[in-house]
Design an enzyme around this catalytic site. Structure first.
Site, mmCIF file in Angstrom:
data_model
loop_
_atom_site.group_PDB
_atom_site.id
_atom_site.type_symbol
_atom_site.label_atom_id
_atom_site.label_comp_id
_atom_site.label_asym_id
_atom_site.label_seq_id
_atom_site.Cartn_x
_atom_site.Cartn_y
_atom_site.Cartn_z
ATOM 1 C CG ASP A 77 -2.183 0.889 0.921
ATOM 2 O OD1 ASP A 77 -2.150 1.670 -0.057
ATOM 3 O OD2 ASP A 77 -3.169 0.840 1.677
HETATM 4 C C1 BGC Z 1 -5.078 3.185 0.217
HETATM 5 C C2 BGC Z 1 -5.257 2.133 -0.847
HETATM 6 C C3 BGC Z 1 -5.203 2.765 -2.214
HETATM 7 C C4 BGC Z 1 -3.882 3.487 -2.360
HETATM 8 C C5 BGC Z 1 -3.675 4.100 -3.717
HETATM 9 C C6 BGC Z 1 -3.871 4.067 -0.051
HETATM 10 O O1 BGC Z 1 -3.851 5.176 0.788
HETATM 11 O O2 BGC Z 1 -4.975 2.573 1.468
HETATM 12 O O3 BGC Z 1 -6.464 1.462 -0.631
HETATM 13 O O4 BGC Z 1 -5.379 1.809 -3.204
HETATM 14 O O5 BGC Z 1 -3.816 4.494 -1.382
HETATM 15 O O6 BGC Z 1 -4.455 5.209 -3.920
#
Ligand code: BGC
Length: 756
Positions: free
Chosen positions: A286
């Site tokens: 993530d």
């Molecule tokens: C979130 C993810 C997301 C990623 C990309 C993160 O802050 O937890 O779920 O896919 O950002 O935007």
């Protein structure tokens, strides 16, 4: 007859041959992909390999020379959030035409519940209990996102959430592993289709692996403490289902579980995901989740982050620079083996190849999406209709009659085209939204008397200056429709709440309206279960609509005025108060389970009481033990009755399948859908089991007066759990089963599993 039979046999043989050929073809295609990877790997430098493992975020404006150089040198494998088609096209051209090996970029975006056409938030989609619907919505989202130049979505999120304080509950499928598994698999199928290389397919991403929804106190990013058995029985099944559906990627979660952050968790990423489940896609971290292991106190510095993440099994790093900056020196120093790097790159290239990126797809001209098509609008409306849950309908107030309607339309969400789109609406446009007010006006036509007053400028507002006008409008109308709830920004990532009431002065607005004595239909639009007990008591009917998306208004108008019947069922338990959380239906029984009749409430305890009063049980003195609304609950304009429960057998062996049949009748006056639910309890086991677990469901449509026999198959193999040795076992013994329209009611029967 004979001829028919021979014909059928031949057709069957032909079908089998085709199947075998198809399977052989698939194996050949897979071999081919692996061979192409071998060729590439043999030619790639270490720098180019590491480049594949690097994902960067988009930037705004002109492409910086530095970025162009990095792409040309093969130092970047993926981008997220590049929404300008020209920019992504140009970068892709540099990657394919100017880099040494021409490896295309994979472009990712959070397409969570629609791209341009916004469908209900995933929690709302879950309330439809309709895997085919979820699949269709994802299919439309995939086609729209793919046309705009994206190959990969960071969805579905399948974190089991049993705490509505957690803002990200909106993004998942609720509290139950069985329902979430069915829907996660459906959404993966929808995004990926039968063929990942189709221009209408994009790669899905099962996230967040794992246990993110178990954040302590519902506070986002917080620690999760999950015993392995619970992890395997409750939190992991949706991910396993996604892997079984061929999900192309998996994202690590921000949280730690039992002391180990997910991006450094080899148990999850290698043992469970790869060794046990045979996952063949790639793992992405993530956003910054790898480097956050320093804050967690699990890694010293970026170099340590790179070592721990790669060893644990993270193939691609999202946004942060640990891999780009440190992997090369780590390989040269012999700390990290080339082999580990090759494995990660192989996983990434496999998906790029399967997406057809090497075969022209990367250079296909993308364009910004236009407004939703009529078909996608129709699907968005269907999805919104199916997601709405009717929680209360006193004296059958709903549906409202249309002729001569005189209604007050009140509330901050009655005519707001943006706030009903929900969290993670990145590319949907408010101008596409049909608001409730617009839809009601268009449905009722010019003759109707519609008095609209927002009453509050926003859901968080405490400005009561509009109350008097709202009350006056209510007073002059026959019925009051209130559109209340939460703005989009109040749920989603990092948006946990400690109080779950309607924000701002909305409670007071409803109280004010209730003083008119006119009937109130309360429509709640929110990203999570809210503690609506008080306002629900002041209303005669309550529709829980989540954030329904582009077609919010048209769906709600059809439901309110009876063109359609509500059919949604809660995918999550609604607490009476925050102090009851966690409250979920599949809890354990305790040694002192509460029973309604023996309980003594806080106000009935005699003064100076020394002894514990009768009714000592596992509950709260002030609100007892029951939730406000149970899991699986939802009313209808139909009236369903269950009868004649039959089991195919009451003694079953481990490999058997139990067929549960029941007659469901619609005794109401309107066609409606009912979701028949089967819950099971293993009565005595080597580890205690939940009081009920959902094991099957089926949604049926019944005309007025119609009775259908509904059959649901439950494989005995699905009745097991992970025992103390962490082996999945179905223990022989007695089981109880319930079939009904929610988790708290239904016809019951018992059966036995025997070890033969
Ligand atoms: C979130 C993810 C997301 C990623 C990309 C993160 O802050 O937890 O779920 O896919 O950002 O935007």
């Amino acid at each position: 007859m004979m001829q028919d039979h021979a014909h059928a046999t031949l057709t069957g043989l032909f079908a089998l041959m085709l199947l075998a050929l198809g399977q052989a073809g698939a194996v050949r295609a897979e071999d081919d992909v692996e061979r192409r990877i071998d060729v590439l790997l043999a030619r790639m430098t270490l720098g180019e390999k590491i480049g594949q493992m690097v994902q960067i975020n988009a930037f705004e404006g002109r492409i910086p020379d530095e970025l162009r150089r990095l792409v040309r040198e093969g130092r970047i494998g993926s981008m997220l959030n590049e929404i300008e088609p020209e920019t992504s096209q140009e970068l892709q051209r540099v990657a394919v035409k100017e880099s040494r090996l021409g490896i295309p970029l994979i472009m990712g975006r959070d397409v969570i519940h629609g791209y341009r056409t916004i469908f209900p938030i995933p929690l709302g989609q879950a309330a439809a209990w309709d895997p085919e619907l979820v699949e269709s919505c994802a299919r439309v989202a995939a086609a729209e996102a793919s046309a705009a130049g994206f190959h990969w979505t960071f969805a579905p999120m399948m974190d089991i959430a049993r705490d509505p304080r957690w803002g990200r509950i909106a993004e998942g499928f609720g509290e139950d592993p069985y329902l979430a598994s069915r829907l996660a698999a459906a959404m993966v199928r929808g995004f990926q289709g039968d063929d990942l290389s189709s221009p209408h397919s994009i790669a899905a991403c099962a996230k967040h692996f794992a246990g993110y929804g178990a954040a302590e106190g519902g506070r986002d990013y917080n620690t999760a403490v999950i015993p392995e058995g619970l992890l395997r029985d409750v939190y992991l099944p949706p991910f396993k289902a996604a892997v079984e559906s061929g999900v192309a990627s998996v994202m690590t979660s921000f949280n730690e579980i039992n002391g180990v952050p997910s991006s450094g968790n080899a148990f999850l990423l290698r043992q469970v995901l790869r060794d046990e489940w045979g996952f063949r896609g790639f793992v992405v971290s993530d956003w910054d989740a790898m480097t956050e292991m320093i804050e967690h106190g699990f890694a010293h510095d970026l170099k340590d982050v790179a070592v721990k993440s790669l060893r644990a099994g993270v193939d691609m790093e999202m946004q942060s620079p640990a891999y780009a900056e440190h992997l090369a020196e780590l390989v040269q120093a012999g700390v990290i083996s080339q082999d580990l790097i090759d494995q990660a790159v192989r996983n990434i290239l496999r998906i790029k190849l399967r997406l057809g990126l090497f075969d022209g797809r990367a250079l296909v001209l993308a364009k910004k999406p236009g407004p939703p098509t009529a078909e996608s609008m129709a699907l968005a409306k269907r999805a919104a209709i199916e997601s709405v849950v009717l929680l209360k309908n006193e004296r059958r107030l709903l549906p409202l009659p249309r002729p001569n309607a005189s209604i007050a339309v009140i509330g901050p969400l009655a005519d707001d085209p943006y706030e009903v789109l929900g969290t993670w609406n990145r590319d949907g446009q408010p101008e596409d939204t049909v608001t409730p007010l617009a839809a009601i006006r268009s449905l009722l036509g010019a003759q109707a008397k519609i008095r609209y007053v927002a009453g509050l400028p926003s859901t968080r507002s405490r400005d009561r200056s509009g109350f008097a006008q709202a009350r006056a409008a209510a007073q002059s109308s026959d019925v009051i429709l209130v559109f209340a709830g939460e703005e989009s920004i109040l749920s989603g990532e990092a948006h946990s709440r400690a109080y779950l009431n309607l924000p701002g002065a909305q409670d007071d607005l409803i109280e004010e309206l209730s003083k008119t004595g006119k009937p109130i239909v309360l429509v709640v639009l929110a990203g999570r279960p809210l503690t609506i007990g008080r306002v629900a008591a002041q209303s005669q009917a309550v529709l829980y609509a989540w954030h329904p998306g582009t077609q919010t208004g048209s769906a709600l108008a059809d439901l309110i005025f009876g063109l359609e019947s509500p059919s949604g069922k809660l995918p999550v338990t609604f607490p009476q108060a925050e102090g009851q959380i966690p409250v979920y239906y599949a809890h354990k029984n305790t040694g002192r389970p509460p029973e309604k009749l023996t309980l003594i409430g806080i106000d009935d305890i005699p003064p100076r009481s020394k002894q514990s009063a009768p009714g000592d049980a596992s509950r709260y003195l002030d609100i007892g033990y029951l939730p406000l609304y149970p899991f699986g609950y939802g009313l209808s304009y139909g009236e369903f009755a269950y009868a004649n429960l039959r089991l195919s057998s009451t003694r079953l062996a481990l490999g058997d399948t139990l067929r549960v049949s029941v007659d469901v009748s619609n005794k109401g006056g309107m066609q409606a859908d009912e979701t028949v639910q089967v819950y099971v309890r293993d009565l005595v086991a080597s580890l205690t089991r939940p009081v009920k677990e959902l094991k099957g469901f089926r949604k049926v449509r019944l005309k007025p007066g119609e009775t259908q026999s509904v059959a649901i198959d439950i494989p005995v193999a699905s009745l097991g759990f992970h025992n103390a040795a962490m082996r999945y076992v179905v223990e022989p013994g007695a089981f109880r089963l319930w079939v009904g329209g929610d988790s708290q009611s239904g016809l019951a029967a018992e059966f036995e599993v025997v070890d033969k």
